[in-house]
Scaffold this motif. Structure first.
Motif, PDB file in Angstrom:
ATOM      1  N   ALA B  15       0.810  -1.223   0.000  1.00  0.00           N
ATOM      2  CA  ALA B  15       0.000   0.000   0.000  1.00  0.00           C
ATOM      3  C   ALA B  15       0.843   1.273   0.000  1.00  0.00           C
ATOM      4  O   ALA B  15       1.855   1.366   0.679  1.00  0.00           O
ATOM      5  N   LYS B  16       0.371   2.235  -0.785  1.00  0.00           N
ATOM      6  CA  LYS B  16       1.025   3.542  -0.795  1.00  0.00           C
ATOM      7  C   LYS B  16       0.324   4.383   0.273  1.00  0.00           C
ATOM      8  O   LYS B  16      -0.904   4.477   0.291  1.00  0.00           O
ATOM      9  N   ILE B  17       1.096   4.968   1.156  1.00  0.00           N
ATOM     10  CA  ILE B  17       0.491   5.694   2.272  1.00  0.00           C
ATOM     11  C   ILE B  17       0.321   7.166   1.922  1.00  0.00           C
ATOM     12  O   ILE B  17       1.246   7.826   1.450  1.00  0.00           O
ATOM     13  N   ILE B  24      -3.820   9.028   8.401  1.00  0.00           N
ATOM     14  CA  ILE B  24      -3.471   8.068   7.356  1.00  0.00           C
ATOM     15  C   ILE B  24      -4.757   7.719   6.599  1.00  0.00           C
ATOM     16  O   ILE B  24      -5.734   7.294   7.206  1.00  0.00           O
ATOM     17  N   LEU B 216       4.703  12.287   6.484  1.00  0.00           N
ATOM     18  CA  LEU B 216       5.322  11.371   5.533  1.00  0.00           C
ATOM     19  C   LEU B 216       6.818  11.671   5.482  1.00  0.00           C
ATOM     20  O   LEU B 216       7.215  12.836   5.582  1.00  0.00           O
TER      21      LEU B 216
END
Ligand SMILES: Cc1cc2nc3c(=O)[nH]c(=O)nc-3n(C[C@H](O)[C@H](O)[C@H](O)COP(=O)(O)OP(=O)(O)OC[C@H]3O[C@@H](n4cnc5c(N)ncnc54)[C@H](O)[C@@H]3O)c2cc1C
Ligand SMILES: Nc1ncnc2c1ncn2[C@@H]1O[C@H](COP(=O)(O)O)[C@@H](O)[C@H]1O
Lengths: 317, 250
Positions: B15-17, B24, B216
């Motif tokens: 998964a791309k956060i 999130i 991030l």
């Protein structure tokens, strides 16, 4: 303030580097720093702990502490926390550190931040930075408590050279037989002349591109020239070339060396999770499109079977 | 012996956060069973196949979506499930209290879990559950034998491997190298739909920790890449290692 404690990680009288990292970092804060040392015949280690910043060393020396034992260790530290009231207790984020810290936290009905990579500690409160989602996000977590509890990732802090007084304090033994609910039947130490993967300054890792034992041997030879630890991708582990304890990544170990050398590793997201925070990253891969090159500081697009022997030759020049 | 397995639903490891409103984002994320918990489910099913476990119950605390993680475990071969409705913002303490409350009501002979969740994993919940229940625990196991009221576990320890024995009931958490989880069969998936899943509400407790900020990490930029003859590659790499990284050669 009643000072900050660092729980000492030691086995057979060898103190793990992460302990010194924590002492050194806390020493910068100016608050009283204490080391908490459990074991059998370990009092002599107090001088080492003082060297890296321990003003006090609490030594609980008894047969019951000879090997790590959750119940015994937690009972002892719980009694000591009640008596000496530290402001904060830090553990290493290791097998033993996180095991002990979580049981202790629940016993004290307290919060706990695990695997922290940075800490700001004040009276009754700690703010800890955690890398979550395999390093794809960062969370700042506030832990209020008396004491504040956290486990710290090895390798995030530098070992300093500010010494503390190292006054030895011997707390009363607080373990009852009922606390010893785990019995260690045996322990098989990993026999390796190489440094521990989690603490090594240099890690050389081999992936599917090693194609088998021969490629892994090259990785090992390079590691030995550098005094490095050996690691691997899940592909190498699943292929049976390396044991799972060597796996780097999301379902393996997180490493933070000064230099990580990925040989024949594509750089899957789950692998990056374990190594992308390394200070310097090198990659050897035949595929110019391999994603590992997106995170590497220095990459060579070449065959590892030819490159590693030449590299060893160059390094030995 | 009743065996309970704690399964957490986590983001797919690919998964791309992304962040949305400082949190999130779950938008478009594929949800899976935490890989370590899948191993624990497999371990429980194998105990049943050996005749050690009489029933395998999976319990998950989370949103309604966590039913999918439970169904996957049921399709692998678990017998029934318990879904504890809990805010996904619950911390390790609150989750442990919720799980322990549900587990206690079942009076199990053994509790299995993963040793860490692959998302915001803390390696705390199973140990906390054990403390609440007053059970012994063993973490990060790669093997288990149950006999004479005892669990003998092989564990991955610091610097080696330890064999640790505890009385059951106990809480035991898995390492991924314990076993190779089976894929649910078509038949298993069909049967899972009919297996019972109880819904319960989480014990109302406050978190002990507070997340004050998500962010991030700075994107890593690619560095130097050499595409040349192999001897040039090796020489340049050695030069970088010695003169930029400043490593010492033994
Ligand atoms: C839930 C889950 C958890 C996972 N956890 C982990 C984890 O913890 N750690 C991990 O590593 N993976 C993990 N994975 C697996 C991951 O997705 C990848 O499959 C794995 O990392 C691939 O390993 P690799 O890079 O060695 O192999 P590959 O992806 O096959 O890459 C091999 C590379 O070698 C290169 N190569 C081939 N021959 C040569 C040569 N002669 N010289 C130089 N280069 C060569 C190729 O160009 C290629 O880039 C996980 C996966 C899942 C689903
Ligand atoms: N919400 C949850 N529901 C069920 N099990 C959980 C939950 N959270 C944690 N666990 C269990 O505890 C293990 C460790 O989680 P953690 O302490 O968050 O790393 C997981 O692998 C699960 O087995």
């Amino acid at each position: 303030m009643a000072g900050t404690w660092v729980f000492v990680e030691q086995k057979d009288g060898n103190i793990r580097k992460v302990t010194f990292e924590m002492l050194s970092e806390l020493k910068k804060g100016g608050d009283e720093v204490s080391a908490v040392l459990f074991g059998k015949g370990v009092e002599g280690l107090a001088t080492d702990l003082a060297k890296y910043g321990a003003d006090k060393v609490y030594v609980a020396d008894d047969d019951v502490f000879a090997a790590y034992n959750t119940g015994a260790y937690v009972a002892q530290i719980t009694a000591m926390i009640k008596e000496y009231k530290p402001n904060c207790v830090l553990f290493a984020h290791s097998f033993n550190g996180r095991d002990m810290a979580s049981r202790l936290a629940q016993k004290l009905d307290a919060g706990l931040a695990t695997d922290a990579v940075a800490a700001e500690i004040t009276a009754g409160k700690g703010i800890f930075t955690r890398a979550i989602y395999a390093g794809k996000a960062i969370a700042k977590v506030e832990v209020a408590g008396d004491p504040v509890l956290a486990t710290i990732r090895p390798g995030v802090w530098d070992v300093g050279d500010t010494a503390g007084a190292g006054e030895v304090v011997k707390p009363a033994l607080a373990v009852t037989p009922a606390d010893v609910y785990q019995v260690q039947k045996s322990f098989a130490a990993t026999v390796s002349a190489r440094p521990d993967l989690a603490e090594a300054a240099i890690v050389v890792s081999g992936g599917r591109g090693c194609k088998g034992a021969e490629g892994i041997t090259l990785v090992e030879q390079l590691a030995d020239v550098l005094g490095a630890a050996v690691g691997g991708s899940r592909a190498s582990v699943d292929s049976g070339w390396l044991g799972h304890e060597y796996q780097v990544g999301q379902t393996g170990k997180v490493v933070l060396p000064n230099l990580y050398i990925a040989c024949g590793i594509s750089g899957a997201i789950q692998h990056l999770a374990g190594m992308s925070s390394s200070k310097n990253i090198a990659a050897i891969n035949t595929d110019t499109e391999a994603p590992i090159f997106n995170v590497s500081d220095f990459g060579v697009v070449s065959d590892l079977f030819k490159t590693i022997p030449l590299l060893i030759g160059e390094l030995k020049k | 012996m009743k065996v309970i397995v704690c399964v957490k639903q986590t983001f797919d490891t690919e998964a791309k956060i992304e962040l949305k409103d400082g949190k999130i984002s779950e938008q478009g994320i594929n949800l899976i069973i935490n890989p370590y918990d899948e191993v624990a489910v497999e371990g429980a099913i194998q105990l049943k196949e050996k005749g050690v476990a009489s029933e395998v119950i999976v319990v998950s605390a989370g949103s309604d979506k966590a039913i999918d993680a439970i169904r996957t475990a049921l399709a692998m071969g678990a017998d029934r499930g318990i879904l504890i409705k809990q805010d996904t913002g619950a911390d390790e303490y609150a989750r442990a209290v919720a799980l322990a409350t549900a587990i206690k009501a079942e009076n199990p002979g053994l509790v299995l879990a993963g040793h860490v969740a692959a998302d915001d994993g803390a390696s705390q919940v199973p140990t906390r559950v054990a403390e609440i229940l007053g059970f012994p625990h063993v973490n990060v196991i790669t093997g288990i034998e149950i006999a004479d009221g005892k669990a003998t576990c092989t564990t991955e320890a610091d610097g080696g491997s330890a064999v640790i024995e505890v009385a059951v009931p106990a809480v035991i958490s898995s390492q991924v190298s314990w076993n190779e989880p089976r894929y649910p069969s078509m038949k298993g998936i069909m049967q899972a739909k009919k297996k019972p899943v109880a819904n319960v509400d989480a014990a109302a407790v406050e978190n002990k920790t507070k997340i004050i900020e998500f962010s991030l990490p700075a994107a890593k930029t690619a560095g130097i890449k050499i595409e040349d003859e192999v001897d040039v590659c090796a020489a340049k790499l050695a030069d970088w290692m010695l003169n930029t990284v400043k490593i010492q050669v033994k």
